[in-house]
Write an enzyme that holds these catalytic residues in place. Structure first.
Site, short mmCIF file in Angstrom:
data_model
loop_
_atom_site.label_atom_id
_atom_site.label_comp_id
_atom_site.label_asym_id
_atom_site.label_seq_id
_atom_site.Cartn_x
_atom_site.Cartn_y
_atom_site.Cartn_z
N GLN A 253 -47.51 45.04 1.94
CA GLN A 253 -47.37 46.32 1.23
C GLN A 253 -47.44 46.16 -0.29
O GLN A 253 -47.51 47.15 -1.01
CB GLN A 253 -46.04 46.99 1.59
CG GLN A 253 -45.95 47.47 3.04
CD GLN A 253 -46.85 48.66 3.32
OE1 GLN A 253 -47.20 49.44 2.43
NE2 GLN A 253 -47.26 48.82 4.57
N ASN B 211 -42.26 48.10 4.55
CA ASN B 211 -43.27 49.08 4.90
C ASN B 211 -42.71 50.45 5.25
O ASN B 211 -43.41 51.44 5.17
CB ASN B 211 -44.15 48.56 6.05
CG ASN B 211 -43.33 48.01 7.19
OD1 ASN B 211 -42.49 47.13 7.01
ND2 ASN B 211 -43.56 48.52 8.38
N CYS C 212 -40.43 57.21 19.10
CA CYS C 212 -40.52 57.93 20.38
C CYS C 212 -41.97 58.04 20.84
O CYS C 212 -42.28 57.91 22.01
CB CYS C 212 -39.94 59.33 20.25
SG CYS C 212 -38.24 59.33 19.70
N HIS D 189 -56.58 46.39 4.84
CA HIS D 189 -56.56 47.84 5.09
C HIS D 189 -55.38 48.56 4.47
O HIS D 189 -55.26 49.78 4.56
CB HIS D 189 -56.70 48.14 6.60
CG HIS D 189 -55.47 47.93 7.42
ND1 HIS D 189 -54.66 48.96 7.81
CD2 HIS D 189 -54.92 46.81 7.95
CE1 HIS D 189 -53.66 48.49 8.55
NE2 HIS D 189 -53.80 47.18 8.65
N GLY E 39 -52.71 41.04 8.45
CA GLY E 39 -51.35 40.66 8.08
C GLY E 39 -50.60 39.99 9.22
O GLY E 39 -49.88 39.01 9.01
N SER E 40 -50.77 40.52 10.42
CA SER E 40 -50.01 39.97 11.56
C SER E 40 -50.36 38.51 11.79
O SER E 40 -49.47 37.66 11.99
CB SER E 40 -50.31 40.77 12.83
OG SER E 40 -49.95 42.12 12.66
N THR F 249 -66.59 32.02 13.56
CA THR F 249 -67.50 32.42 12.49
C THR F 249 -66.84 33.45 11.60
O THR F 249 -66.26 34.43 12.08
CB THR F 249 -68.80 33.00 13.10
OG1 THR F 249 -69.36 32.00 13.96
CG2 THR F 249 -69.80 33.37 12.01
N SER G 18 -53.09 42.01 3.82
CA SER G 18 -54.00 42.68 4.75
C SER G 18 -54.84 43.71 3.99
O SER G 18 -54.30 44.54 3.26
CB SER G 18 -53.19 43.37 5.84
OG SER G 18 -54.05 44.08 6.70
C1 LIG Z 1 -49.36 46.58 8.11
C2 LIG Z 1 -48.37 45.49 7.96
C3 LIG Z 1 -48.50 44.28 8.67
C4 LIG Z 1 -49.59 44.06 9.68
O1 LIG Z 1 -50.84 43.93 9.10
P1 LIG Z 1 -52.14 44.06 10.05
O2 LIG Z 1 -53.28 43.73 9.14
O3 LIG Z 1 -52.18 45.47 10.50
O4 LIG Z 1 -51.97 43.08 11.14
C5 LIG Z 1 -47.57 43.29 8.45
N1 LIG Z 1 -46.55 43.47 7.58
C6 LIG Z 1 -46.39 44.60 6.88
C7 LIG Z 1 -45.28 44.72 5.91
C8 LIG Z 1 -47.29 45.66 7.06
O5 LIG Z 1 -47.11 46.78 6.38
#
Ligand SMILES: *Cc1c(COP(=O)(O)O)cnc(C)c1O
Length: 395
Positions: free
Chosen positions: A179, A151, A324, A201, A70-71, A237, A199
């Site tokens: 999300q 999120n 924290c 995961h 996602g990032s 790749t 993303s």
């Molecule tokens: C988890 C998340 C990301 C980042 O995704 P990654 O695959 O961990 O880089 C970006 N945006 C939102 C809203 C997320 O919940």
């Protein structure tokens, strides 16, 4: 009992996703760029996965670009829109104050490169106002980037209407849908979405893999230079095994979407109802316009971290808004954006339930959160001041 209730942080890989990933690692190990058959077989699997993924959001396969998650997709979407904007003399971007850091930190970077950023208010309910978006759009606006679902507090934005406004004004619209993909219905065409980040995961696929949807005709900017993979827009790749794991996870989770939404919303509402019985507590974000699996509360007079650790002792994995543990004493920027004051924001708890959560598990969570909050308040100096009238309750 052990309950994993932090599915917004990551999810457990599904059996189907693990099987697809392993099969590829063991049997289809060719390089998709190689011309002999084992390479071409890997290429075919990769393209089939692209088709399957595109179908879930009503995109075309060529509009799907695989990324590391996602990032990366967020970074590439913003950089691409900015590059297009710059060519047309447009250097203004609109977003919201409670985006993921992958968006906010990229926007900071764009500001240092001469762009101007307007962050829309998300109000107490965690929702943008369409009139305010329309007012913020200028002649020189090149991008609106607003997350599909938050999120932390789970609020779901009026995406189709936002997209409609952007379309009418000729402004590109990107949404961080990390999300939302696989959990909520998405149709990039009907929803007027130009770019979308996802993303794997977050829907039972592997970590380190995701995709960026970019509507045909949008010229993407490379973040990684090198080979000609991904139509020349992302060198390196391809992680074929992870892509196949992502496609399998997406097909399965999205395939059960309606049933999941019904079950999880019912469990979410039961959890909310139970936790609302705790005095001086408040739900964060709109009660209904939120992800089916998201519950986020503030409890006055306690620290989120202590709550989190004590729940862990009782087998419940949850998350707290304040950071924290990650070395910063700042409370969550999301909770501050919806107007929670620092003290209250520090006492937050996020529970993001999974598809297979049971009523019994929900009741176990309610019982334990109630007990731990009461226990922690028992020796909290802040709570003592509140009870004696020395300090005033906010919630
Ligand atoms: C988890 C998340 C990301 C980042 O995704 P990654 O695959 O961990 O880089 C970006 N945006 C939102 C809203 C997320 O919940």
């Amino acid at each position: 009992m052990r309950i994993y209730a932090d599915n917004a942080a990551t999810t457990k890989m599904s059996r189907a996703s693990i099987d697809a990933t392993l099969k590829c690692m063991e049997e289809d190990y060719g390089n998709p760029s190689s011309l002999y058959s084992i390479g071409q077989e890997a290429k075919e699997l990769l393209e089939q996965a692209r088709k399957d993924i595109a179908a879930v959001i009503n995109a075309e396969p060529r509009e799907i670009l695989f990324t590391s998650g996602g990032s990366e997709a967020d970074n590439q979407a913003i950089r691409s829109a900015a590059e297009i904007g710059k060519k047309n003399g447009k250097r203004h971007i609109i977003s919201t104050a409670f985006e993921h850091h992958a968006i906010l930190h990229t926007l900071k970077k764009m500001e240092s490169e001469g762009f101007e950023v307007t962050l829309l208010d998300v109000h107490e309910d965690g929702l943008v106002r369409l009139e305010e978006l329309e007012e913020a759009i200028r002649e020189d606006t090149c991008l609106v980037t607003i997350m599909f679902a938050n999120n932390e507090i789970g609020t779901v934005q009026p995406i189709r209407e936002i997209g409609e406004i952007c379309k009418r004004h000729g402004v590109l619209f990107h949404t961080d849908a990390v999300q939302a993909v696989a959990h909520l219905p998405i149709d990039v065409k009907a929803d007027n979405i130009d770019m979308l980040s996802s993303s794997a995961h977050k829907y039972h696929g592997p970590k380190g893999i995701g995709f960026l949807y970019a509507r045909k005709g949008i010229r993407l900017t490379n973040l990684i230079e090198g080979g000609a993979q991904e139509r020349g827009k992302r060198a390196g790749t391809e992680n074929v095994a992870a892509v196949l794991g992502m496609a399998a996870a997406l097909k399965e989770t999205a395939g059960n979407m309606q049933a999941n939404i019904e079950h999880m919303s019912a469990m979410r509402d039961r959890l909310i109802k139970g936790l609302q019985e705790i005095p001086h507590s408040a739900l964060n974000g709109d009660a209904k316009k939120r992800l089916p699996g998201n519950v986020n509360f503030c409890f006055e007079g306690i620290e989120g971290e202590s709550l989190l650790l004590m729940l862990d002792d009782r087998g419940i994995c949850a998350s707290s808004g304040s950071a924290c543990t990650s070395g910063s004493l700042d409370p969550s920027h999301v909770l501050l954006a919806i107007g929670r004051v620092h003290d209250v924001a520090h006492g937050s708890l996020r529970l993001t339930i999974g598809e297979d959560i049971t009523e019994e598990e929900v009741d176990y969570i309610i019982k334990n959160v109630k007990e731990v909050v009461e226990y922690l308040r028992g020796f909290s100096p802040v709570w003592r001041d509140l009870m004696s009238g020395k300090a005033k309750f906010i919630l």
